[in-house]
Scaffold this motif. Structure first.
Motif, mmCIF file in Angstrom:
data_model
loop_
_atom_site.group_PDB
_atom_site.id
_atom_site.type_symbol
_atom_site.label_atom_id
_atom_site.label_comp_id
_atom_site.label_asym_id
_atom_site.label_seq_id
_atom_site.Cartn_x
_atom_site.Cartn_y
_atom_site.Cartn_z
ATOM 1 N N HIS A 188 25.807 -2.249 31.872
ATOM 2 C CA HIS A 188 25.899 -2.882 30.545
ATOM 3 C C HIS A 188 24.668 -2.558 29.704
ATOM 4 N N ALA B 90 25.196 0.895 28.450
ATOM 5 C CA ALA B 90 26.170 0.868 27.352
ATOM 6 C C ALA B 90 25.505 0.431 26.052
ATOM 7 N N THR C 161 37.520 8.958 31.146
ATOM 8 C CA THR C 161 37.346 7.823 32.039
ATOM 9 C C THR C 161 36.188 8.138 32.980
ATOM 10 N N ALA D 120 34.821 2.679 33.606
ATOM 11 C CA ALA D 120 34.652 2.471 32.167
ATOM 12 C C ALA D 120 35.227 3.683 31.448
ATOM 13 N N ARG D 121 35.005 3.702 30.154
ATOM 14 C CA ARG D 121 35.458 4.822 29.331
ATOM 15 C C ARG D 121 34.283 5.288 28.487
ATOM 16 N N ASP E 95 34.358 -0.778 27.841
ATOM 17 C CA ASP E 95 35.331 -1.332 28.795
ATOM 18 C C ASP E 95 34.865 -1.232 30.245
ATOM 19 N N ILE E 96 33.626 -1.641 30.522
ATOM 20 C CA ILE E 96 33.095 -1.616 31.882
ATOM 21 C C ILE E 96 33.786 -2.705 32.697
ATOM 22 N N THR E 97 34.364 -2.298 33.815
ATOM 23 C CA THR E 97 35.145 -3.207 34.649
ATOM 24 C C THR E 97 34.825 -2.956 36.113
#
Length: 111
Positions: free
Chosen positions: A12, A15, A33, A47-48, A56-58
Protein backbone atom coordinates in the motif's frame (compact mmCIF):
# COMPACT_ATOMS: atom_id res chain seq x y z
CA UNK A 1 10.90 -12.14 9.13
CA UNK A 2 8.25 -9.53 8.44
CA UNK A 3 4.57 -10.23 9.03
CA UNK A 4 1.79 -10.51 6.48
CA UNK A 5 0.42 -7.17 7.69
CA UNK A 6 3.81 -5.49 7.20
CA UNK A 7 4.03 -6.85 3.64
CA UNK A 8 0.48 -5.70 2.89
CA UNK A 9 1.31 -2.25 4.27
CA UNK A 10 4.50 -2.11 2.19
CA UNK A 11 2.46 -2.73 -0.97
CA UNK A 12 0.00 0.00 0.00
CA UNK A 13 2.94 2.35 0.67
CA UNK A 14 4.33 1.50 -2.77
CA UNK A 15 0.93 2.20 -4.32
CA UNK A 16 0.80 5.60 -2.59
CA UNK A 17 4.30 6.48 -3.78
CA UNK A 18 3.53 5.42 -7.37
CA UNK A 19 0.30 7.41 -7.24
CA UNK A 20 2.14 10.53 -6.06
CA UNK A 21 4.77 10.14 -8.80
CA UNK A 22 2.40 9.23 -11.62
CA UNK A 23 1.76 12.84 -12.62
CA UNK A 24 5.42 13.88 -12.75
CA UNK A 25 6.59 10.69 -14.46
CA UNK A 26 4.01 10.86 -17.20
CA UNK A 27 1.50 8.27 -18.24
CA UNK A 28 2.97 4.77 -18.43
CA UNK A 29 1.31 2.61 -21.05
CA UNK A 30 1.04 -0.55 -18.97
CA UNK A 31 -2.10 -2.32 -17.84
CA UNK A 32 -1.27 -5.68 -16.30
CA UNK A 33 -2.25 -7.91 -13.43
CA UNK A 34 0.43 -8.37 -10.78
CA UNK A 35 0.95 -11.19 -8.30
CA UNK A 36 3.30 -10.70 -5.37
CA UNK A 37 4.25 -14.02 -3.75
CA UNK A 38 5.90 -13.93 -0.33
CA UNK A 39 7.76 -17.21 -0.04
CA UNK A 40 8.67 -17.35 3.65
CA UNK A 41 5.13 -16.50 4.77
CA UNK A 42 3.38 -18.76 2.28
CA UNK A 43 1.09 -15.93 1.25
CA UNK A 44 0.46 -13.78 -1.78
CA UNK A 45 -1.18 -10.56 -2.89
CA UNK A 46 -2.46 -9.46 -6.24
CA UNK A 47 -3.18 -6.09 -7.79
CA UNK A 48 -3.34 -4.27 -11.08
CA UNK A 49 -0.70 -1.99 -12.58
CA UNK A 50 -2.38 0.61 -14.71
CA UNK A 51 -1.22 4.03 -15.89
CA UNK A 52 1.81 3.94 -13.61
CA UNK A 53 -0.35 3.20 -10.57
CA UNK A 54 -0.79 0.11 -8.40
CA UNK A 55 -4.49 -0.36 -7.67
CA UNK A 56 -6.88 -2.93 -6.20
CA UNK A 57 -4.38 -4.60 -3.85
CA UNK A 58 -6.00 -7.76 -2.51
CA UNK A 59 -4.89 -10.77 -0.48
CA UNK A 60 -4.45 -14.01 -2.39
CA UNK A 61 -2.57 -15.21 -5.43
CA UNK A 62 -3.49 -14.67 -9.06
CA UNK A 63 -2.03 -17.60 -11.00
CA UNK A 64 -2.97 -15.89 -14.28
CA UNK A 65 -1.16 -12.63 -13.45
CA UNK A 66 0.90 -11.23 -16.31
CA UNK A 67 3.63 -10.07 -13.90
CA UNK A 68 4.73 -12.15 -10.91
CA UNK A 69 7.12 -10.97 -8.23
CA UNK A 70 8.42 -13.58 -5.79
CA UNK A 71 10.42 -12.60 -2.71
CA UNK A 72 10.92 -13.28 0.97
CA UNK A 73 9.05 -10.90 3.27
CA UNK A 74 12.15 -8.97 4.40
CA UNK A 75 13.33 -8.61 0.80
CA UNK A 76 9.93 -7.32 -0.30
CA UNK A 77 9.96 -4.66 2.39
CA UNK A 78 13.58 -3.74 1.59
CA UNK A 79 12.64 -3.34 -2.10
CA UNK A 80 9.67 -1.13 -1.36
CA UNK A 81 11.60 1.06 1.09
CA UNK A 82 14.52 1.42 -1.33
CA UNK A 83 17.02 -0.41 0.87
CA UNK A 84 17.41 -3.18 -1.74
CA UNK A 85 18.22 -2.38 -5.37
CA UNK A 86 15.86 -4.32 -7.64
CA UNK A 87 18.51 -4.98 -10.30
CA UNK A 88 20.95 -6.41 -7.75
CA UNK A 89 18.17 -8.38 -6.06
CA UNK A 90 17.10 -10.01 -9.32
CA UNK A 91 20.72 -10.69 -10.35
CA UNK A 92 21.45 -12.36 -6.99
CA UNK A 93 18.14 -14.27 -7.15
CA UNK A 94 16.84 -12.75 -3.93
CA UNK A 95 13.85 -11.61 -5.95
CA UNK A 96 12.27 -13.17 -9.01
CA UNK A 97 10.22 -11.20 -11.52
CA UNK A 98 8.41 -13.08 -14.25
CA UNK A 99 7.04 -10.95 -17.06
CA UNK A 100 7.45 -10.61 -20.76
CA UNK A 101 10.60 -8.66 -21.75
CA UNK A 102 8.67 -5.64 -23.03
CA UNK A 103 6.77 -5.35 -19.74
CA UNK A 104 10.07 -5.54 -17.84
CA UNK A 105 11.38 -2.58 -19.83
CA UNK A 106 8.26 -0.58 -19.00
CA UNK A 107 8.49 -1.57 -15.33
CA UNK A 108 11.96 -0.05 -15.13
CA UNK A 109 10.33 3.35 -15.60
CA UNK A 110 8.41 2.84 -12.35
CA UNK A 111 11.52 2.21 -10.30
Amino acid sequence: MASVDECRQALHDLAARLDANAETRGKLDLDRTLACRVTDLGTAFHARLTGGRLVDITDGDDPKAKIALTAASDDLIALVTGKLDVTKAVASRQVSIKANPFDLLKLRKLL
